[in-house]
Structures are given as C-alpha cells and as structure tokens.
Write an enzyme that holds these catalytic residues in place. Structure first.
Site, PDB file in Angstrom:
ATOM      1  N   HIS A  73       0.841  -1.195   0.000  1.00 20.34           N
ATOM      2  CA  HIS A  73       0.000   0.000   0.000  1.00 20.34           C
ATOM      3  C   HIS A  73       0.869   1.236   0.000  1.00 20.34           C
ATOM      4  CE1 HIS A  73       0.473   1.636   4.155  1.00 20.34           C
ATOM      5  NE2 HIS A  73       0.813   0.388   4.448  1.00 20.34           N
ATOM      6  N   CYS A  74       0.287   2.338  -0.519  1.00 24.59           N
ATOM      7  CA  CYS A  74       0.944   3.635  -0.429  1.00 24.59           C
ATOM      8  C   CYS A  74       0.101   4.500   0.488  1.00 24.59           C
ATOM      9  CB  CYS A  74       1.125   4.252  -1.813  1.00 24.59           C
ATOM     10  SG  CYS A  74      -0.425   4.533  -2.696  1.00 24.59           S
ATOM     11  N   ALA A  75       0.133   5.794   0.330  1.00 23.87           N
ATOM     12  CA  ALA A  75      -0.583   6.660   1.251  1.00 23.87           C
ATOM     13  C   ALA A  75      -2.093   6.569   1.076  1.00 23.87           C
ATOM     14  CB  ALA A  75      -0.134   8.108   1.043  1.00 23.87           C
ATOM     15  N   ARG A  91      -3.668   4.070  -1.514  1.00 25.02           N
ATOM     16  CA  ARG A  91      -4.151   2.940  -2.303  1.00 25.02           C
ATOM     17  C   ARG A  91      -3.618   1.607  -1.803  1.00 25.02           C
ATOM     18  NH1 ARG A  91      -2.050   5.848  -7.840  1.00 25.02           N
ATOM     19  NH2 ARG A  91      -2.915   7.899  -7.358  1.00 25.02           N
TER      20      ARG A  91
END
Length: 636
Positions: free
Chosen positions: A27-29, A31
């Site tokens: 995951h990113c910030a 998504r």
C-alpha cells in the site's frame, strides 16, 4: 465513520478473485496495491461497493484500490493477517515490467537461489583464508617449518572445514533451486548429492593433470565426471527437475504420485545431468581454457584486460575451477602463475563494490549480508559478494566491477606480476608474492588502488536504488499526537511553482476528486512546506506523501505521480509522525531530477480528504506561486 476493516479485507479478497488470485499486497498513502495472477477475475463493480472504497484502477501491473489516508493502512493490516504476502520490491518491479527485461529477472532469480547458501560460503571463505595463510609453504618457511611438520589430524580437520561446502556445492544449489522454482527441496538435495557421488571421477582431480584421474567416457565421446564446486550444472538441473516434478504432480494419479514422481524426477534428471547438461558444460570448460591461454599471451596487457573483465562472468557459470589446470600447467613449466595476479585483483574489486553497497544501503538484509560477504571476498571467496549483493539488485554494480577487473588485470600483466602458487587470492594471496620485494610492493599498491577505486565509483555511481529502501519500523511505541490546531480558513502554497487546477492533475484519483477536493503545484524547487498549522498524522515510509490534521480538516500532500515506486530514493523528510508543525515549516526535500529520471510527473497534490464534511472548499490561486501564497479557502 467507523469501519469493520476485517470485514472489508475479506470482501476485497473475494471480490478480487479469492486468495489464490492474489500473489501479494502493498500500500501507499492512499491505495491498496495488489499483484494479481489474473486481472479478469477482479470484479471492479463489486470492489467499488465495498465500504470505504473510493475507486479502482489497474496500472503498473497492480490492481489498485483507493481507500484514502487513515483507511488503507488498516485494510492492508487485515489483508496480511488473512495470509496474503507482502509485496517485495522485486515483485513490484516485475509486475511493472509485465514480462519485460528477462535478463534482469533471470539474474535476480539466480541471486535468490544463492541467498540461502551465502552463510556457508562466507564461513568457507574464512576457513580457506586461514588455511591459505597458515599452511602456505612460504609462510611456514618463515617459521622454519614445512607442511610435513603439521600434525595430520590438524590437516584433516582443516580440510573438512574448508572443503565440505565446495565439495557439496551442487547439492546445496540444487536444493535451493528446487525450493525457488516450486519443487520438493529434498529431491533437489538428493539430485545434487548424486552429481558429487564418490563413484564419479572427482572434478578437482580431473582438472589436475598430475592426479592421473580422467573422466569416464560413455560411447567413447561423452565424458562423465563429478561436479564438485560447480554451479551451473546443478542450477540447470534444478530448474528442469523442479518443472518436471510439478508437471508429474499434475499428471500422475494421486495413488501412485508418492512413488512414481520422485523416482522419475531423480532418474530422468540424473541421466540428463550426466549425459547432456554436464558434458555440454564440460565442452564449454575446454573452450574457455583455450581462450584464456590464448588471451594471456596477447601483448600490451590485453590478455589481462580480457581475462579480468570476463572473470566474474565466468564465475557465474561455475566452471572456473577448470582453470586450476591452466594455473598448474603454468607453475609446472615456469614456476610462476601470472593468472593468479588477475584473480587477486578481481577479488579486491568485488570486495570494494560489495562494501560500498553494504555501507550505503538502508535495506537491513544487505547491511547484514554485505560486511561478511566483503570479508569473504577479501579472503578469496567472491560468490557471497557476487550473488548475494553485487548481482542481486541489478547489472550496474556488476558491470562496474567487471570493468575495474579488466583494467586491474591489464595493469598486473604490464607490471609482470606473477605468483608462486595457486588456490589462494586477495589478502592470503600476499603470501605468493613475498618471494620478491618488488612483486610484494606492486601487489599491495595495486590491491589498495583497486579496492579504493571500486569502493568510490560504486558509492557515487552504482549503488542500486532498491537497496536504498528504508525497512518499515517494527513494533515500538508511537508518540501521542498533540491536540489539533485551530481550523485553517486559508491553505498556503506548499512549494514554489505553478498552480495546477484539480481537473488538470495528471492522476484520475486526484483530478476526479476521489480523495476529496484538491489542487496542485508544479514545483520549480524541491522544497515542500506545510500549508497550515497542524499535526503530522501520517508520513509514508517512502516519504512521498504526508498527512496533516487540524481542527476539522484532514489534509493529504502527495508529491508526484506513482512516486511510491521510487521507494524513498530522492526524498528526505524533515518531520515525523505526531509532530506539530506551523504553516510554512519545511516538510520534505525532494530531488526533482530523480523524479523526472524515473519517468514520473512531479506535480505536488494538496487534497482535503474530508472535504465532504466542510461547508466549502475552493481553490484560490492561479499562475505562479511562492511558498505560503494563498492556495485554497476553507469554510467549516
């Protein structure tokens, strides 16, 4: 709103095609990023109806589900608890390549096979280094002793410690290859042990003309030998064997699988290894031997240049032990071994490159492996450095090492450097040059120059970006965040640059307002500042995104498009989670050239992620901006 994240995670897994369709997750910030086996099995409509989901799309080989800050990390945590593996950096790159760059994938797989073997190779390197230093005739002569004065029991113990790993290296490599390619590791182990069975002529003895040991000849032209110390025959046999086993598991009836599959795998692969794979590589060995003998005779040190450059490549094949024959022949005819000087410099080059990567790396695995692999290379065993560090994350450090090897080999030949023995290199190799003060001085000076050059050039130009990832912190207590700041009615510009309206942002997640009303700044400099007073609620591990909260406002600052893939390379944080910041405080320093070189837009997005809770969120800027200029106006 309170969400049941465990329930959301289960619904996501089922909607994307079940756990068997999800290879890994990250995951990113904002998504959740899933690498899926079959994109068509993911039901976009069903995923879109799940609580907290704000949108989906497929890009860079990943199925991405938009949850937004504060939700995505909680969903990800539940996803991993349900047995979905974390996406490694290599998996993410492979997904993005989507079948491209086969050479890079092959090299990385080769490195993965060798990682479990590294501790044994490092230990063996230490044992061999000590053996070469303590039992060398030149060293013993300084003490007025010879090998005959060393107790036989002690010599046997030293031989066991220093010889076992390489004697059974094919078994270890075959076991690891079966493991990596999905076969039964125990079958790989047995197959590898068959390749070094004592009934076969020993490879080291065959390579020594004075031993009198020759290969067994089948049909008068197929040589059959053991493969002690070889890598490539065991690796190729392991790849084919594991694929054969998986094929048989699917075709052989279950009632017979337990007996028939192992029997067929071992029988077929032993025949192939001894009659096809091994002999073909044996022919390759003979060709390489002829080429090297010719190369060493070339004028102007060109032979040293060629041998030095290609030596690490030859080591990759695992057939380098055949050059013992060349070294022994040189010693028998001239009393000296110029080939050894080239190999010694190659060892110092590998050590310098390995040390530079391991010191500069942020990845804990490399920092753990690197120093011991460097020590092993300095004691004459380069495989741990080569497979575990230099080659594992890309070709740049490997090609740099090869180039330095070539130049060092040419200089060694021009200086007329030559040892008085073979089998030991790098630091222990000093003992082969103490016969002449000038040879010893040249050896020390060239070795230091090669090591320093390799270290410096790699440090500045060739450390792979992937090893610069910072491992996510584990455990530990988080600081209690301070009370939220007052409601901000005006947000300031986060950077110097040009205003970008929401609809012109080159990312649909932001341009369509999926994460809330937003706008952007096309930056001219790499400084990112806080647009309001607040508390840092989130700082992405990759430093590309920052969350800030104030009274009634939740803000996301996202630097660049898909810059999560840069894994923090080019980003520097000046803040930490839970820290109180003031409007205009420096949050991040960003290398815009690196973002551009990585192929990503550098637009900085500022999104009010809870804009639905506010009475009004409007852009209030245009044209060129300076940090702190009015960017957006908010009403509670």
């Amino acid at each position: 709103m309170n969400y049941d994240y465990a329930k959301i995670a289960k619904e996501v897994i089922q909607a994307v095609g079940g756990p068997e369709n999800i290879k890994s997750a990250a995951h990113c910030a904002t998504r959740l990023r899933l690498i899926v086996a079959d994109r068509s099995l993911a039901d976009d409509e069903t995923v879109g109806e799940i609580d907290a989901v704000k949108g989906t799309f497929f890009t860079a080989g990943q199925y991405q589900i938009i949850f937004g800050t504060g939700h995505v990390n909680r969903v990800y945590e539940q996803i991993t608890r349900l047995g979905i593996a974390e996406t490694t950096a290599s998996e993410a790159k492979e997904a993005k390549m989507d079948g491209k760059n086969r050479l890079q994938k092959a090299i990385r797989t080769f490195g993965d096979v060798f990682v479990p073997v590294i501790p044994a190779l490092v230990a063996t390197g230490l044992f061999l280094g000590l053996k070469g230093a303590l039992l060398n005739d030149n060293f013993l002569a300084l003490l007025g002793m010879t090998n005959a004065d060393i107790p036989q029991t002690f010599q046997v113990l030293v031989d066991v410690l220093s010889g076992t790993t390489f004697a059974f290296l094919p078994a270890i490599v075959c076991w690891s290859t079966f493991r990596v390619f999905g076969g039964s590791p125990v079958l790989g182990l047995i197959l590898g042990l068959m390749l070094v069975n004592g009934a076969l002529p020993n490879a080291y003895s065959v390579a020594d003309p004075s031993s009198g040991v020759t290969p067994l000849m089948l049909f008068g032209f197929i040589p059959i030998v053991g493969y002690q110390g070889s890598i490539l025959p065991a690796f190729v046999a392991g790849v084919i064997g594991s694929k054969l086993e998986k094929k048989l598991r699917k075709t052989v009836p279950a009632v017979f699988d337990f007996m028939i599959t192992p029997f067929l795998v071992l029988f077929v692969m032993l025949v192939l290894a001894l009659l096809v794979i091994g002999p073909l590589l044996h022919a390759l060995e003979n060709v390489l031997l002829v080429v090297v003998e010719y190369a060493l005779g070339l004028p102007l040190g060109i032979g040293g240049l060629l041998v030095g450059f290609f030596w690490s490549i030859i080591t990759l094949t695992g057939v380098h032990h055949i050059f013992n024959m060349l070294e022994i022949s040189l010693l028998a005819s001239t009393g000296f071994n110029p080939f050894n000087a080239i190999l010694c410099m190659c060892g110092f080059s590998s050590a310098g490159v390995c040390l530079a990567i391991s010191i500069k790396a942020r990845k804990k695995e490399i920092r753990a492996i690197g120093p011991s692999a460097t020590a092993s290379a300095l004691l004459g065993i380069s495989e741990p450095a080569l497979f575990g560090v230099i080659l594992r994350y890309g070709m740049k450090p490997f090609l740099l090492s090869c180039s330095i090897n070539g130049i060092a080999g040419m200089i060694a030949m021009l200086l007329g450097m030559k040892g008085t023995g073979n089998g030991i290199t790098t630091i222990p190799g000093l003992l082969l040059y103490i016969y002449s003060p000038s040879q010893l001085v040249m050896y020390v000076i060239l070795a230091l120059a090669v090591f320093a050059t390799a270290f410096c050039l790699c440090w500045f130009f060739a450390v792979p970006a992937e090893v610069m990832e910072t491992d996510a912190p584990k455990g530990g207590k988080k600081e209690v965040p301070p009370a939220p700041a007052a409601f901000p009615s005006v947000l300031g510009a986060v950077a110097q640059g040009t205003f970008v309206p929401m609809e012109e942002i080159p990312d649909p997640t932001f341009s369509q307002g999926v994460l809330g009303i937003c706008c952007g700044v096309e930056p001219e400099t790499g400084k990112v500042f806080s647009p309001m007073d607040g508390t840092i609620s989130q700082l992405a591990d990759t430093l590309h995104a920052v969350g800030i909260e104030a009274e009634g406002v939740e803000l996301l600052i996202h630097v660049g498009i898909d810059t999560v893939e840069m894994k923090g390379d080019g980003f520097k944080s000046h803040i930490k989670e839970g820290q109180a910041v003031k409007k205009g405080d420096l949050l991040l320093s960003v290398d815009l050239e690196k973002i551009k070189a990585a192929g990503h837009p550098a637009t900085i997005m500022v999104a009010v992620t809870n804009s639905d809770d506010l009475a009004s969120v409007e852009a209030a800027a245009s044209g060129r901006l300076s940090p702190g200029d009015q960017l957006m106006c908010l009403k509670a």
